[in-house]
Design a protein around this motif. Structure first.
Motif, short mmCIF file in Angstrom:
data_model
loop_
_atom_site.label_atom_id
_atom_site.label_comp_id
_atom_site.label_asym_id
_atom_site.label_seq_id
_atom_site.Cartn_x
_atom_site.Cartn_y
_atom_site.Cartn_z
N ALA A 122 0.83 -1.21 0.00
CA ALA A 122 0.00 0.00 0.00
C ALA A 122 0.86 1.26 0.00
N SER A 123 2.03 1.21 0.66
CA SER A 123 2.94 2.35 0.63
C SER A 123 3.42 2.64 -0.79
N ALA A 124 3.71 1.58 -1.54
CA ALA A 124 4.08 1.76 -2.94
C ALA A 124 2.92 2.37 -3.72
N GLY A 125 1.71 1.92 -3.44
CA GLY A 125 0.53 2.49 -4.08
C GLY A 125 0.38 3.97 -3.79
N CYS A 126 0.66 4.37 -2.53
CA CYS A 126 0.60 5.79 -2.16
C CYS A 126 1.64 6.60 -2.94
N TRP A 140 7.51 14.41 -1.79
CA TRP A 140 6.56 13.78 -0.86
C TRP A 140 6.36 12.28 -1.06
N PRO A 141 6.44 11.70 -2.30
CA PRO A 141 6.26 10.24 -2.39
C PRO A 141 7.26 9.44 -1.57
N TRP A 166 7.85 5.65 0.15
CA TRP A 166 8.85 4.71 -0.38
C TRP A 166 9.73 4.15 0.73
N ILE A 167 10.04 4.93 1.75
CA ILE A 167 10.97 4.45 2.79
C ILE A 167 10.39 3.28 3.58
N ASN A 168 9.08 3.10 3.54
CA ASN A 168 8.48 1.98 4.27
C ASN A 168 8.83 0.63 3.67
N ILE A 169 9.09 0.59 2.35
CA ILE A 169 9.24 -0.69 1.66
C ILE A 169 10.50 -1.44 2.07
N PRO A 170 11.70 -0.81 2.05
CA PRO A 170 12.88 -1.57 2.51
C PRO A 170 12.81 -1.92 3.99
#
Length: 500
Positions: free
Chosen positions: A94-98, A169-170, A174-178
């Protein structure tokens, strides 16, 4: 299940369990806060209206709230580690989707899915922690967990501002994924699977509470634009209230209710839940607009706005440590009433002095007063709600408290945005200031409502005793045997589970 030990030192496996669960909780908490610093950039980049901007916060909070109790039940039935990892994967996707959202509608949808992932993570992080660590070491583990998670409060707005200013802002998503990828790997290799009592899932109750919350929040969000007397608002609000009544009746008849209604017979439990509903509604509503005021009204960059909010965040990290000790001596009532009264006074203070070009130094004192008020009342509401129930119900009581907190946040943002929209807009710094002033007054009213509820809190919460019923919470954290230490852990876990 690890054997009990007289040594207070955590083993390597136990330290891994603390680290993985605490970092996951911190990631969720940070995500809630970094967005506040990015709202201005998101509004500009995606041409979002105030209503759409509101939904980027509300969609996340709403799904988070209504799925919390179901997430805990899924973990008990299908495996806590399995569902915890599922939550990490959903949150990362979902973070990538955001981050990739081409418009604000896609961002709102992705934020709703993110909230579902967060709902899986938070309760199961604590359940895994409790299953991994024996009773004599839990207080130390919980202290680390709460400290790591609480650190996100002062750091979140600053980190969000730094990312928006330094990159775009994206990247707050993005930082959530790793981070999630590393945590999934560690959870698979460092944490053992555990299960809880397999309570029956109740999709009917979930549907009722979800539809009820959505109907009420939809009416509040759309009220200013559609008209408070319009058919759309009156019908959705009425349906939402009727569904809430239906949920209560459903729970009264359920053999294994998601939320046992008899808990509300306890004055302390009721006050704790009502107070946190209004407290978090006011606090999240204030955060929603404060970062925007600093940027739109005072011309701060996102990173400078994050720095400017540090006095508020620092108090919410420090004050609860002191309040938690004093509550045991003085009871919960003074801290709920005084804390929310201070926060309300600070909101009025900011409303009075707010104007374009205001010197930042004039905001420091009310920010400290506000943060101190929120921070001293938070552990008091937790103690009231979770310290007043029998041990076998403390798990469900904790879920109810967390749900009321998140629903209060959604309600508060909706009310505060409605107040802003009634008098202001983003057309200029002056018109924004007019709306911001009204929003701060609305925050004060919400906080005062919570303070008033605290007036009827009992002076002392009588100690509860385990009943002859199976202690589900004790089973959840340490197997089928029940003792007083398990009950204390459960109450403490409920307190630590909700940094945001």
């Amino acid at each position: 299940m690890p054997p009990n030990s007289t040594s207070p030192t955590l083993t390597a496996a136990q330290r891994w369990a603390v680290a993985v669960t605490a970092l996951a909780a911190m990631m969720v908490t940070l995500d809630s806060l970094v967005v506040t610093s990015a709202l201005g950039a998101i509004r500009t980049a995606l041409h979002a209206s105030i209503e759409e901007l509101e939904w980027t916060v509300t969609a996340y909070v709403l799904t988070f709230a209504v799925l919390l109790m179901t997430a805990a039940a899924l973990g008990d039935r299908f495996g806590r580690r399995r569902m915890f990892i599922t939550g990490l994967a959903v949150f990362a996707a979902a973070s990538a989707g955001c981050a990739l959202a081409p418009d604000v509608g896609a961002l709102i949808a992705a934020r709703a899915v993110q909230g579902a992932g967060a709902a899986l993570l938070m309760p199961l992080a604590l359940a895994l922690l409790g299953a991994a660590i024996p009773a004599d070491r839990r207080s130390k583990a919980l202290g680390v967990f709460a400290g790591v998670t609480g650190l996100a409060v002062p750091v979140g707005p600053l980190l969000g501002g730094a990312i928006v200013t330094g990159v775009s802002w994206p990247w707050i998503f993005w930082i959530n994924i790793p981070i999630a990828a590393v945590l999934i790997s560690l959870a698979l290799t460092r944490i053992d699977e555990s299960f809880g009592p397999k309570a029956r899932l109740d999709p009917g109750a979930l549907l009722l509470v979800t539809a009820s919350a959505f109907g009420i929040v939809w009416a509040l969000v759309r009220g200013s634009k559609a008209g408070w007397g319009s058919a759309e608002i009156l019908s959705t609000l009425t349906v939402g209230v009727l569904l809430a009544v239906g949920f209560v009746r459903w729970q009264r008849r359920a053999v294994e209710p998601m939320l046992p209604m008899h808990l509300f017979a306890s004055r302390a439990f009721s006050v704790g839940n009502i107070a946190i509903f209004f407290e978090w509604g006011s606090a999240l509503g204030a955060l929603f607009f404060m970062a925007q005021f600093l940027q739109t009204g005072l011309g701060f960059s996102p990173v400078r706005a994050g720095l400017a909010l540090m006095p508020w965040g620092a108090t919410t990290f420090i004050v609860p440590q002191i309040a938690g000790v004093l509550i045991g001596r003085m009871g919960v009532r003074p801290f709920i009433v005084a804390g929310l009264g201070l926060h309300a006074a600070a909101m009025i203070w900011i409303a009075v002095i707010a104007e374009p070009g205001l010197a930042y130094q004039q905001l420091i004192a009310p920010l400290i007063v506000s943060g101190s008020g929120v921070a001293m009342s938070l552990p008091a509401t937790q103690s009231a709600a979770l310290g007043s129930v029998a041990p076998q119900y403390v798990g469900k009581a904790s879920g109810a408290y967390s749900t009321m907190r998140q629903l209060g946040g959604a309600f508060g943002v909706a009310v505060v945005v409605a107040a802003f929209a009634s008098t202001g807009s983003y057309a200029s710094a002056q018109t924004f200031n007019s709306g911001f002033t009204a929003a701060m007054v609305a925050c004060a009213v919400l906080s005062l409502a919570g303070a008033l509820s605290g007036l009827v809190a009992p002076r002392r919460i009588p100690p509860t005793r385990p009943s002859e019923t199976t202690d589900q919470t004790a089973h959840l954290v340490s197997g089928p045997r029940s003792d007083v230490r398990n009950s204390a852990w459960s109450r403490a876990a409920g307190s630590g589970s909700d940094a945001m």
